[in-house]
Design a protein around this motif. Structure first.
Motif, mmCIF file in Angstrom:
data_model
loop_
_atom_site.group_PDB
_atom_site.id
_atom_site.type_symbol
_atom_site.label_atom_id
_atom_site.label_comp_id
_atom_site.label_asym_id
_atom_site.label_seq_id
_atom_site.Cartn_x
_atom_site.Cartn_y
_atom_site.Cartn_z
ATOM 1 N N ILE A 15 0.805 -1.162 0.086
ATOM 2 C CA ILE A 15 -0.091 -0.205 0.136
ATOM 3 C C ILE A 15 0.726 1.032 -0.075
ATOM 4 O O ILE A 15 0.368 2.268 -0.693
ATOM 5 N N ALA A 16 2.028 1.309 0.879
ATOM 6 C CA ALA A 16 2.732 2.241 0.922
ATOM 7 C C ALA A 16 3.355 2.693 -0.545
ATOM 8 O O ALA A 16 3.616 3.617 -1.119
ATOM 9 N N VAL A 17 3.961 1.506 -1.190
ATOM 10 C CA VAL A 17 4.610 1.737 -2.312
ATOM 11 C C VAL A 17 3.535 2.190 -3.498
ATOM 12 O O VAL A 17 4.061 3.202 -4.350
ATOM 13 N N VAL A 18 2.430 1.768 -3.549
ATOM 14 C CA VAL A 18 1.471 2.088 -4.562
ATOM 15 C C VAL A 18 1.182 3.654 -4.113
ATOM 16 O O VAL A 18 1.129 4.446 -5.269
ATOM 17 N N ALA A 19 1.125 4.110 -3.027
ATOM 18 C CA ALA A 19 0.724 5.554 -2.557
ATOM 19 C C ALA A 19 2.231 6.319 -3.205
ATOM 20 O O ALA A 19 1.815 7.401 -3.741
ATOM 21 N N VAL A 80 -0.325 15.007 -1.906
ATOM 22 C CA VAL A 80 -0.039 14.833 -0.592
ATOM 23 C C VAL A 80 -1.053 13.807 0.234
ATOM 24 O O VAL A 80 -0.846 13.342 1.104
ATOM 25 N N VAL A 81 -2.342 13.859 -0.374
ATOM 26 C CA VAL A 81 -3.337 13.038 0.300
ATOM 27 C C VAL A 81 -3.198 11.812 -0.131
ATOM 28 O O VAL A 81 -3.226 10.665 0.919
ATOM 29 N N TYR A 82 -2.600 11.367 -1.220
ATOM 30 C CA TYR A 82 -2.295 9.870 -1.236
ATOM 31 C C TYR A 82 -1.292 9.494 -0.593
ATOM 32 O O TYR A 82 -1.212 8.175 -0.184
ATOM 33 N N LEU A 83 -0.207 10.174 -0.477
ATOM 34 C CA LEU A 83 0.899 9.706 0.525
ATOM 35 C C LEU A 83 0.536 9.772 2.042
ATOM 36 O O LEU A 83 0.798 8.901 2.557
ATOM 37 N N PHE A 84 -0.201 10.670 2.323
ATOM 38 C CA PHE A 84 -0.549 10.645 3.959
ATOM 39 C C PHE A 84 -1.710 9.511 4.007
ATOM 40 O O PHE A 84 -1.394 8.804 5.021
ATOM 41 N N VAL A 85 -2.650 9.318 3.332
ATOM 42 C CA VAL A 85 -3.605 8.329 3.540
ATOM 43 C C VAL A 85 -2.909 6.956 3.269
ATOM 44 O O VAL A 85 -3.012 5.885 4.275
ATOM 45 N N GLY A 86 -2.221 6.700 2.132
ATOM 46 C CA GLY A 86 -1.393 5.525 1.965
ATOM 47 C C GLY A 86 -0.511 4.969 3.141
ATOM 48 O O GLY A 86 -0.409 3.853 3.432
ATOM 49 N N ALA A 88 -0.532 6.227 6.229
ATOM 50 C CA ALA A 88 -1.338 5.921 7.299
ATOM 51 C C ALA A 88 -1.962 4.511 7.512
ATOM 52 O O ALA A 88 -1.830 4.071 8.382
ATOM 53 N N ILE A 89 -2.472 4.155 6.289
ATOM 54 C CA ILE A 89 -3.023 2.655 6.165
ATOM 55 C C ILE A 89 -1.867 1.642 6.433
ATOM 56 O O ILE A 89 -2.005 0.791 7.273
ATOM 57 N N ALA A 90 -0.710 2.047 5.701
ATOM 58 C CA ALA A 90 0.188 0.997 5.879
ATOM 59 C C ALA A 90 0.783 1.207 7.513
ATOM 60 O O ALA A 90 1.147 -0.111 7.774
ATOM 61 N N GLY A 91 0.878 2.062 8.068
ATOM 62 C CA GLY A 91 1.255 2.265 9.461
ATOM 63 C C GLY A 91 0.143 1.451 10.518
ATOM 64 O O GLY A 91 0.749 0.746 11.387
#
Length: 96
Positions: A15-19, A80-86, A88-91
């Motif tokens: 998920i983090a890599v996709v974001a 920024v939204v994709y990075l933050f959300v992606g 956050a979900i990964a975390g």
């Protein structure tokens, strides 16, 4: 570490890599736009099409007078939204 944690950790990484890739495409389009890249080029067209699809919800969200400011704000917000959300979900997946 149990298999459950390993699987959720792996999914979190994906998920983090996709974001990151989504944000990279958006950032690349911003740079190409600001540098006035040749829109007839296949790579530029591909990046623009992908970025337009990814930022469909935020494109032209802001009404600055200058077109470059609308591009930077609209596509930048999406990145920024994709990075933050992606991330956050990964975390969250990493913690569980």
């Amino acid at each position: 570490m149990s298999r459950y944690h390993a699987g959720s950790n792996q999914a979190g990484r994906v998920i983090a890599v996709v974001a990151d890739i989504m944000a990279l495409i958006l950032g690349l389009w911003i740079v190409m736009y600001l540098l006035d890249a040749n829109r007839a080029n296949s790579l530029v067209q591909f990046v623009h099409d992908a970025a337009s699809w990814l930022a469909g919800w935020s494109h032209d969200l802001f009404t600055f007078d200058e077109q470059w400011a609308r591009v930077v704000a609209g596509y930048g917000l999406a990145a920024v939204v994709y990075l933050f959300v992606g991330h956050a979900i990964a975390g969250r997946m990493h913690r569980h």
